[in-house]
Design a protein around this motif. Structure first.
Motif, short mmCIF file in Angstrom:
data_model
loop_
_atom_site.label_atom_id
_atom_site.label_comp_id
_atom_site.label_asym_id
_atom_site.label_seq_id
_atom_site.Cartn_x
_atom_site.Cartn_y
_atom_site.Cartn_z
N UNK A 205 37.53 -20.22 24.00
CA UNK A 205 36.69 -19.05 23.73
C UNK A 205 36.34 -18.33 25.02
N UNK A 206 35.98 -19.10 26.05
CA UNK A 206 35.63 -18.49 27.33
C UNK A 206 36.84 -17.81 27.97
N UNK A 207 38.02 -18.42 27.82
CA UNK A 207 39.24 -17.82 28.35
C UNK A 207 39.56 -16.50 27.67
N UNK A 208 39.35 -16.43 26.36
CA UNK A 208 39.56 -15.17 25.64
C UNK A 208 38.59 -14.11 26.14
N UNK A 209 37.36 -14.50 26.35
CA UNK A 209 36.36 -13.57 26.87
C UNK A 209 36.75 -13.04 28.25
N UNK A 210 37.17 -13.93 29.14
CA UNK A 210 37.57 -13.50 30.48
C UNK A 210 38.75 -12.53 30.42
N UNK A 211 39.70 -12.83 29.55
CA UNK A 211 40.89 -11.99 29.45
C UNK A 211 40.60 -10.58 29.01
N UNK A 212 39.79 -10.42 27.99
CA UNK A 212 39.50 -9.08 27.48
C UNK A 212 38.45 -8.36 28.33
N UNK A 213 37.52 -9.11 28.89
CA UNK A 213 36.51 -8.45 29.73
C UNK A 213 37.11 -7.93 31.03
N UNK A 214 38.32 -8.38 31.37
CA UNK A 214 38.98 -7.90 32.59
C UNK A 214 39.48 -6.47 32.43
N UNK A 215 39.61 -5.99 31.20
CA UNK A 215 40.09 -4.63 30.97
C UNK A 215 38.93 -3.65 31.18
N UNK A 216 39.10 -2.66 32.03
CA UNK A 216 37.97 -1.79 32.41
C UNK A 216 37.49 -0.87 31.30
N UNK A 217 38.29 -0.65 30.27
CA UNK A 217 37.90 0.29 29.21
C UNK A 217 37.27 -0.40 28.00
N UNK A 218 37.03 -1.70 28.10
CA UNK A 218 36.38 -2.42 27.01
C UNK A 218 34.91 -2.62 27.32
N UNK A 219 34.08 -2.50 26.31
CA UNK A 219 32.64 -2.72 26.44
C UNK A 219 32.21 -3.78 25.43
#
Length: 255
Positions: A205-219
């Motif tokens: 779960x934390x890995x998924x969070x890190x992966x998507x939070x790395x994209x600058x256009x996601x909030x």
């Protein structure tokens, strides 16, 4: 680069220029290059797998460089897939020895771990993440082009791949090494076994969070951490007497 599924839900059979795409172009580039061993960077893939356990944020710093140089967030080098396939092969053989499987049963377990546990679950997880991120997490104020402000399906599969490896180390290897202790009938062993499953899925779960939070256009990417609450609550309840490891292994290995 066309991917599957397309980042634009409004045009399922066309790219941004309106040109129909072939089936081969719908397959992520990483899968189309699986047979090109000479072009794979195994040193980089090994470095990434190592840092996914030690400092996962460092892996995602390379995402920006990859976007600038190759105009895609997703990796195009399948070397990490080959390493994961090999890792799952080793795990399947080791588990087969522990459970005294026949050669045919061992081969079947190899296919189960690679095709079902990693690839099938990965396709489902990536599709869910791709859909959820593009519908819920994309910033409405983004002024970027459509390809720069939407999550590629191939990148969502990358996120699954990166999150899967720590889970693999915990539940496929560490659990195997601790199996004689984990399967004993006492509360301390129950605590150990259940904690392994808590750690494995929390890492995913934390890995998924890190992966998507790395994209600058996601909030609002913190929403992806929400499953940690029911996961931890289930863990606490399980300590009252439900041996997760024993039940999961009995179903998984039909023992």
């Amino acid at each position: 680069m066309p991917i599957l599924p397309l980042t634009s839900p409004s045009y399922p059979n066309h790219n941004l220029s309106g040109t129909p795409m072939s089936v081969s172009n719908r397959v992520p580039l990483m899968f189309r290059r699986l047979h090109r061993f000479q072009q794979m960077d195994f040193e980089l893939a090994f470095w990434q797998l190592s840092y996914l356990c030690l400092a996962p944020k460092r892996v995602y710093r390379n995402v920006y460089y990859h976007k600038q140089t190759k105009n895609t967030w997703a990796r195009d080098d399948p070397a990490i897939l080959i390493l994961l396939f090999a890792s799952l092969f080793v795990a399947a053989v080791a588990w087969s020895i522990v459970y005294s499987y026949s050669p045919l049963q061992a081969v079947r377990l190899v296919f189960v771990m690679i095709l079902r546990d990693y690839l099938l679950v990965g396709v489902l997880s990536a599709t869910l993440l791709w859909f959820f991120a593009n519908r819920v997490l994309v910033s409405p104020s983004s002024h970027s082009s459509p390809t720069d402000s939407s999550v590629e399906w191939a990148y969502a599969f990358d996120v699954h791949t990166n999150a899967f490896f720590p889970l693999y180390l915990t539940l496929y290897l560490a659990q195997l090494l601790l199996l004689p202790v984990v399967l004993k009938d006492n509360w301390i062993c129950l605590l150990l076994g259940n904690t392994l499953y808590l750690a494995g899925f929390a890492q995913y779960i934390y890995g998924v969070y890190l992966g998507l939070s790395a994209l600058p256009f996601l909030i609002r990417s913190e929403i992806l951490l929400a499953p940690l609450l029911p996961l931890f609550a289930s863990y606490v309840v399980s300590l009252l007497g439900f041996h997760v490891a024993k039940h999961v292994l009995s179903v998984y290995f039909d023992s």
